[in-house]
Design an enzyme around this catalytic site. Structure first.
Site, PDB file in Angstrom:
ATOM      1  N   CYS A 150      -6.135  40.001  20.845  1.00 17.25           N
ATOM      2  CA  CYS A 150      -6.980  41.072  20.347  1.00 17.25           C
ATOM      3  C   CYS A 150      -7.760  40.605  19.123  1.00 17.25           C
ATOM      4  O   CYS A 150      -7.215  39.989  18.221  1.00 17.25           O
ATOM      5  CB  CYS A 150      -6.220  42.339  19.969  1.00 17.25           C
ATOM      6  SG  CYS A 150      -5.280  43.048  21.313  1.00 17.25           S
ATOM      7  N   ARG A 159     -10.030  35.875  21.574  1.00 17.84           N
ATOM      8  CA  ARG A 159      -8.681  36.369  21.297  1.00 17.84           C
ATOM      9  C   ARG A 159      -8.192  37.378  22.342  1.00 17.84           C
ATOM     10  O   ARG A 159      -7.016  37.744  22.371  1.00 17.84           O
ATOM     11  CB  ARG A 159      -8.647  37.049  19.928  1.00 17.84           C
ATOM     12  CG  ARG A 159      -9.024  36.160  18.798  1.00 17.84           C
ATOM     13  CD  ARG A 159      -8.981  36.908  17.503  1.00 17.84           C
ATOM     14  NE  ARG A 159      -7.620  37.227  17.150  1.00 17.84           N
ATOM     15  CZ  ARG A 159      -6.818  36.454  16.445  1.00 17.84           C
ATOM     16  NH1 ARG A 159      -7.249  35.297  16.013  1.00 17.84           N
ATOM     17  NH2 ARG A 159      -5.589  36.816  16.177  1.00 17.84           N
ATOM     18  N   TRP A 187      -6.532  42.307  24.458  1.00 17.87           N
ATOM     19  CA  TRP A 187      -5.707  41.591  25.421  1.00 17.87           C
ATOM     20  C   TRP A 187      -4.537  42.537  25.692  1.00 17.87           C
ATOM     21  O   TRP A 187      -3.699  42.767  24.840  1.00 17.87           O
ATOM     22  CB  TRP A 187      -5.212  40.263  24.837  1.00 17.87           C
ATOM     23  CG  TRP A 187      -4.492  39.413  25.834  1.00 17.87           C
ATOM     24  CD1 TRP A 187      -5.049  38.519  26.711  1.00 17.87           C
ATOM     25  CD2 TRP A 187      -3.073  39.369  26.070  1.00 17.87           C
ATOM     26  NE1 TRP A 187      -4.068  37.938  27.474  1.00 17.87           N
ATOM     27  CE2 TRP A 187      -2.852  38.429  27.113  1.00 17.87           C
ATOM     28  CE3 TRP A 187      -1.983  40.017  25.520  1.00 17.87           C
ATOM     29  CZ2 TRP A 187      -1.588  38.123  27.601  1.00 17.87           C
ATOM     30  CZ3 TRP A 187      -0.704  39.719  26.006  1.00 17.87           C
ATOM     31  CH2 TRP A 187      -0.520  38.783  27.031  1.00 17.87           C
ATOM     32  N   ASN A 209      -3.752  45.272  16.842  1.00 20.89           N
ATOM     33  CA  ASN A 209      -3.355  44.034  17.515  1.00 20.89           C
ATOM     34  C   ASN A 209      -1.850  43.923  17.315  1.00 20.89           C
ATOM     35  O   ASN A 209      -1.372  44.080  16.199  1.00 20.89           O
ATOM     36  CB  ASN A 209      -4.079  42.853  16.862  1.00 20.89           C
ATOM     37  CG  ASN A 209      -3.562  41.511  17.346  1.00 20.89           C
ATOM     38  OD1 ASN A 209      -3.052  41.404  18.457  1.00 20.89           O
ATOM     39  ND2 ASN A 209      -3.684  40.501  16.515  1.00 20.89           N
ATOM     40  N   GLY A 210      -1.108  43.647  18.382  1.00 21.13           N
ATOM     41  CA  GLY A 210       0.344  43.509  18.246  1.00 21.13           C
ATOM     42  C   GLY A 210       1.072  44.492  19.138  1.00 21.13           C
ATOM     43  O   GLY A 210       0.494  45.006  20.099  1.00 21.13           O
ATOM     44  N   GLU A 256       0.801  17.810  29.582  1.00 21.89           N
ATOM     45  CA  GLU A 256      -0.392  18.450  29.019  1.00 21.89           C
ATOM     46  C   GLU A 256      -1.517  18.488  30.059  1.00 21.89           C
ATOM     47  O   GLU A 256      -2.219  19.496  30.196  1.00 21.89           O
ATOM     48  CB  GLU A 256      -0.827  17.698  27.753  1.00 21.89           C
ATOM     49  CG  GLU A 256      -2.150  18.138  27.153  1.00 21.89           C
ATOM     50  CD  GLU A 256      -2.194  19.604  26.705  1.00 21.89           C
ATOM     51  OE1 GLU A 256      -1.150  20.253  26.669  1.00 21.89           O
ATOM     52  OE2 GLU A 256      -3.311  20.071  26.433  1.00 21.89           O
ATOM     53  N   LYS A 289      -3.254  22.016  31.264  1.00 21.87           N
ATOM     54  CA  LYS A 289      -4.698  22.272  31.159  1.00 21.87           C
ATOM     55  C   LYS A 289      -5.259  22.673  32.526  1.00 21.87           C
ATOM     56  O   LYS A 289      -6.077  23.590  32.635  1.00 21.87           O
ATOM     57  CB  LYS A 289      -5.448  21.030  30.666  1.00 21.87           C
ATOM     58  CG  LYS A 289      -5.402  20.797  29.186  1.00 21.87           C
ATOM     59  CD  LYS A 289      -6.283  21.773  28.458  1.00 21.87           C
ATOM     60  CE  LYS A 289      -5.849  22.073  27.045  1.00 21.87           C
ATOM     61  NZ  LYS A 289      -4.505  22.458  26.752  1.00 21.87           N
ATOM     62  N   GLU A 300      -4.171  26.307  33.489  1.00 19.38           N
ATOM     63  CA  GLU A 300      -4.798  27.415  32.767  1.00 19.38           C
ATOM     64  C   GLU A 300      -6.293  27.519  33.022  1.00 19.38           C
ATOM     65  O   GLU A 300      -6.849  28.604  32.960  1.00 19.38           O
ATOM     66  CB  GLU A 300      -4.484  27.370  31.266  1.00 19.38           C
ATOM     67  CG  GLU A 300      -5.068  26.232  30.500  1.00 19.38           C
ATOM     68  CD  GLU A 300      -4.809  26.368  28.990  1.00 19.38           C
ATOM     69  OE1 GLU A 300      -4.582  25.333  28.353  1.00 19.38           O
ATOM     70  OE2 GLU A 300      -4.847  27.489  28.454  1.00 19.38           O
ATOM     71  N   HIS A 357      13.910  11.565  42.173  1.00 19.78           N
ATOM     72  CA  HIS A 357      15.014  12.535  42.073  1.00 19.78           C
ATOM     73  C   HIS A 357      14.602  13.918  42.561  1.00 19.78           C
ATOM     74  O   HIS A 357      15.277  14.896  42.272  1.00 19.78           O
ATOM     75  CB  HIS A 357      15.527  12.596  40.631  1.00 19.78           C
ATOM     76  CG  HIS A 357      16.048  11.271  40.151  1.00 19.78           C
ATOM     77  ND1 HIS A 357      17.243  10.754  40.569  1.00 19.78           N
ATOM     78  CD2 HIS A 357      15.487  10.340  39.342  1.00 19.78           C
ATOM     79  CE1 HIS A 357      17.414   9.560  40.010  1.00 19.78           C
ATOM     80  NE2 HIS A 357      16.352   9.287  39.266  1.00 19.78           N
ATOM     81  N   LYS A 393      -6.436  33.420  23.053  1.00 17.85           N
ATOM     82  CA  LYS A 393      -6.308  32.237  22.212  1.00 17.85           C
ATOM     83  C   LYS A 393      -5.078  32.249  21.321  1.00 17.85           C
ATOM     84  O   LYS A 393      -4.389  31.268  21.178  1.00 17.85           O
ATOM     85  CB  LYS A 393      -7.576  32.131  21.355  1.00 17.85           C
ATOM     86  CG  LYS A 393      -7.619  30.932  20.432  1.00 17.85           C
ATOM     87  CD  LYS A 393      -7.939  29.685  21.201  1.00 17.85           C
ATOM     88  CE  LYS A 393      -7.931  28.436  20.350  1.00 17.85           C
ATOM     89  NZ  LYS A 393      -7.693  27.256  21.181  1.00 17.85           N
TER      90      LYS A 393
HETATM   91  C1  F6R Z   1      -3.118  25.721  25.870  1.00 23.44           C
HETATM   92  C2  F6R Z   1      -3.034  26.495  24.650  1.00 23.44           C
HETATM   93  C3  F6R Z   1      -1.743  27.167  24.315  1.00 23.44           C
HETATM   94  C4  F6R Z   1      -1.445  27.033  22.806  1.00 23.44           C
HETATM   95  C5  F6R Z   1      -0.185  27.807  22.446  1.00 23.44           C
HETATM   96  C6  F6R Z   1       0.176  27.659  20.979  1.00 23.44           C
HETATM   97  O1  F6R Z   1      -4.361  25.118  25.995  1.00 23.44           O
HETATM   98  O2  F6R Z   1      -3.972  26.593  23.917  1.00 23.44           O
HETATM   99  O3  F6R Z   1      -0.689  26.663  25.071  1.00 23.44           O
HETATM  100  O4  F6R Z   1      -1.291  25.683  22.502  1.00 23.44           O
HETATM  101  O5  F6R Z   1      -0.382  29.163  22.731  1.00 23.44           O
HETATM  102  O6  F6R Z   1      -0.850  28.115  20.154  1.00 23.44           O
HETATM  103  P1  F6R Z   1      -0.899  27.743  18.632  1.00 23.44           P
HETATM  104  O7  F6R Z   1      -1.149  26.272  18.525  1.00 23.44           O
HETATM  105  O8  F6R Z   1      -2.019  28.548  18.052  1.00 23.44           O
HETATM  106  O9  F6R Z   1       0.433  28.098  18.050  1.00 23.44           O
END
Ligand code: F6R
Length: 604
Positions: free
Chosen positions: A2, A27, A75, A101-102, A478, A482, A485, A501, A599
């Site tokens: 949010c 966000r 969100w 937000n929350g 990683e 990526k 998502e 395994h 985000k």
């Molecule tokens: C993936 C991504 C998320 C963040 C995770 C932690 O691309 O962006 O997995 O890495 O939500 O976020 P932060 O670093 O803000 O604690």
């Protein structure tokens, strides 16, 4: 999660708020809304719409006269993304509006109580209760900030709240607990927002708000108090980047821009902290108790992968055992920690709820804490004993790229610092290699076009597997994250040694497998080559991301420059980011705002 903006000043509030919401849309983007004080003591103008901000914009009356208002991009947590559930939420009179937000954990209890007193709810959110409670308190105390303070005392959970009331035009009131809120101090105008990008084109002066603080903002004054009603002086700071940094600047997506910013971001993380001769200067941690015998890294998602990657160098150079744990798991168990445990939390936003709670848990058990963070003044660094900022600049795309690489670099810096005078650690050699990384990433980015083209050929694959060993293993994790998502494809990362395994059963004719190979000198290179042969024998189409020294004959090889094997993920991850980016574009997905994500994960 949010985005929240509040504005009051001489300018049209609507355009300031919409501009802020545009910058905060990363966000949360499932609905959006605004509330404006058009006329004192009259019902507010409230417009809210499900879907992206653009849906709201097309509904708005552009020539609003209002000078005070609040806006929100959502969100969803409680209640689906509908017009009714979108924020702001208003009280029965329509004169008071709240955005949030929350999560208000005791909202059901509050809702029942309010319903008994005759309030009619129109949404399924946890926020609407706050609007009614606030209106009730305001009626009694006739002071919006005081009403907010009294309401906050009754709330459980995490929140940033903003409220306006048309009986007090020219005032925006806010509060925060475990969720971000900053004040932007302009000239004759003031802002409240989830992060500074919302007001960066109007002011670079900001104020940090602490836990459980209530803020009242008029065009000329900012007042802060704590939950006890005592006045508090907020900490002021200047934002070091400008509005351009938070714009796309000619790139088709923020993610692509941020991938291409990585050479500079890495250089900015290193600047002033390391010399060619291997001298490390980290004044940030000078006062910290460095008498530790164990390191524990806590983080979520991509930041967790930074921890997994950094562990190898941290352990090897500092000669100290290192564990890495998901913050969300750590916070709900009873770990054995002592005063001699150093806890490192990693977070781009500095607001991730699970990481914050894990940090508090670690502190309560006596550990010393350092955070690696990209957002100045955010909660996690504020609550840590020391902080190493990554200086990557604003990261707007939901998928983390430059933040990750700089987080890994920050761990290398800590590892070097802890490795000073440790036997067998050649700091000069490491420093030379670290300082050459920006150029090497640049080199990869200059030759990335064929990879982009090739990626499009895989757009109909149903599953992609990523293989690596040693530091290449978390890099593979990683790569898979990526792709999940962004491309919404099934993707998994495996340690090469684990293939036999179980995971090898997943290989079918044509399954794309991305394999990361370190330098020819490493004993891991030969092992990776064997893994590659094993999957090819079962029909896989292998894309190798290989150090340029590797001798291998394959139809598809992405060459990356040679570096120390421990540092290789910084280079190997770049093509993985480009692969995920291009796949998302090819599949027609929203790259910067992937479905169901946001985000900054400020709820559990
Ligand atoms: C993936 C991504 C998320 C963040 C995770 C932690 O691309 O962006 O997995 O890495 O939500 O976020 P932060 O670093 O803000 O604690």
């Amino acid at each position: 999660m949010c985005g929240i903006v509040g504005y009051t000043g001489p300018n049209p509030a609507l355009s300031r708020i919409i501009e802020g919401l545009r910058r905060l849309e990363y966000r949360g983007y499932d609905s959006a809304g605004v509330a404006l004080i058009e006329k004192p003591a009259s019902p507010l103008q409230v417009v809210k719409r499900a879907g992206k901000l653009a849906n709201l914009e097309s509904e708005l009356v552009k020539n609003s006269e209002a000078n005070t208002g609040i806006g929100h991009t959502r969100w969803a947590t409680h209640g689906g993304p509908t017009d009714e559930n979108a924020h702001p939420h208003i009280d029965g009179s329509g004169k008071l509006a709240v955005i949030h937000n929350g999560i208000i954990e005791n909202y059901l209890e509050l809702k029942r109580e309010l319903e008994r007193r005759g309030h009619k709810f129109t949404s399924e959110t946890d926020t609407e209760s706050v609007a009614f409670l606030l209106a009730e308190e305001f009626k009694v105390v006739n002071d919006l900030a005081e009403a907010m303070r009294l309401v906050c005392k009754r709330l459980k959970g995490s929140f940033t709240l903003l409220a306006i009331h048309s009986d007090v035009p020219g005032l925006v009131v806010g509060a925060r607990r475990n969720s971000p809120l900053v004040v932007g101090v302009g000239t004759g105008e003031n802002f409240l927002a989830s992060d500074v990008s919302a007001f960066i084109s109007h002011t670079k002066s900001a104020l940090e708000l602490g836990q459980d603080e209530i803020v009242s903002v008029t065009s000329s004054e900012v007042k802060v108090m704590n939950l006890a009603g005592e006045s508090v002086s907020p900490k002021a700071y200047e934002i070091t980047w400008d509005a351009k940094a938070a714009e796309r600047g000619g790139y088709s997506h923020f993610m692509l821009k941020e991938i291409f910013e990585q050479p500079k971001a890495i250089a900015d993380t290193l600047i002033g902290r390391i010399t060619e001769s291997g001298l490390i200067t980290l004044p940030e941690i000078e006062k910290l108790n460095l008498d530790f015998d164990r390191i524990l890294i806590l983080a979520c998602g991509t930041a967790y992968h930074a921890g997994l990657i950094g562990k190898y160098a941290l352990e090897e150079w500092s000669k100290t055992p290192v564990d890495v744990e998901l913050a969300s798991e750590f916070r709900y168990r009873n770990p054995v920690l002592s005063k001699k445990t150093l806890v490192i939390t990693i977070s781009q936003s500095g607001e991730t709820m699970d990481t914050l709670m894990a940090l508090r848990h670690a502190k309560s058990l006596g550990a010393s804490t350092i955070s690696i963070c990209n957002t100045i003044g955010s909660t996690i660094p504020r609550e840590s004993d020391a902080v190493l900022y990554t200086h990557a600049g604003p990261e707007i795309a939901v998928a983390s790229t430059k933040a990750l690489l700089t987080q890994i670099v920050a761990i290398y810096l800590l590892a070097m610092n802890f490795g000073k005078e440790k036997a067998g650690v050649d700091l000069k050699k490491i420093a030379t290699e670290l300082l050459s990384l920006p150029n090497k990433v640049e080199e990869i980015l200059e030759t990335v076009e064929p990879l982009r083209e090739m990626t499009r050929g895989y757009k109909d694959a149903t599953s992609v597997l990523f293989l690596g060993r040693q530091v290449g293993y978390p890099a593979a994790l990683e790569g898979a994250l990526k792709l999940k998502e962004l491309a919404y494809m099934h993707a998994e990362g495996f340690a090469g040694g684990e293939l036999k395994h179980g995971p090898i059963a997943l290989i079918e004719n044509g399954t794309p497998v991305i394999a990361i190979i370190p330098s020819e000198e490493s004993e891991i290179a030969a092992k990776m080559k064997s893994n590659i042969q094993e999957v090819i024998a079962r029909g896989a189409k292998v894309i190798a991301i290989a150090d340029s020294s590797v001798k291998i004959d394959l139809p598809t090889i992405i060459r990356i420059p040679t570096t120390l094997d421990l540092l290789q993920p910084i280079l190997a991850i770049v093509p993985l980011q480009v692969f995920a980016y291009e796949m998302a574009v090819a599949r027609g997905n929203d790259v910067d705002q992937p479905r169901n994500l946001a985000k900054s994960v400020t709820v559990e």
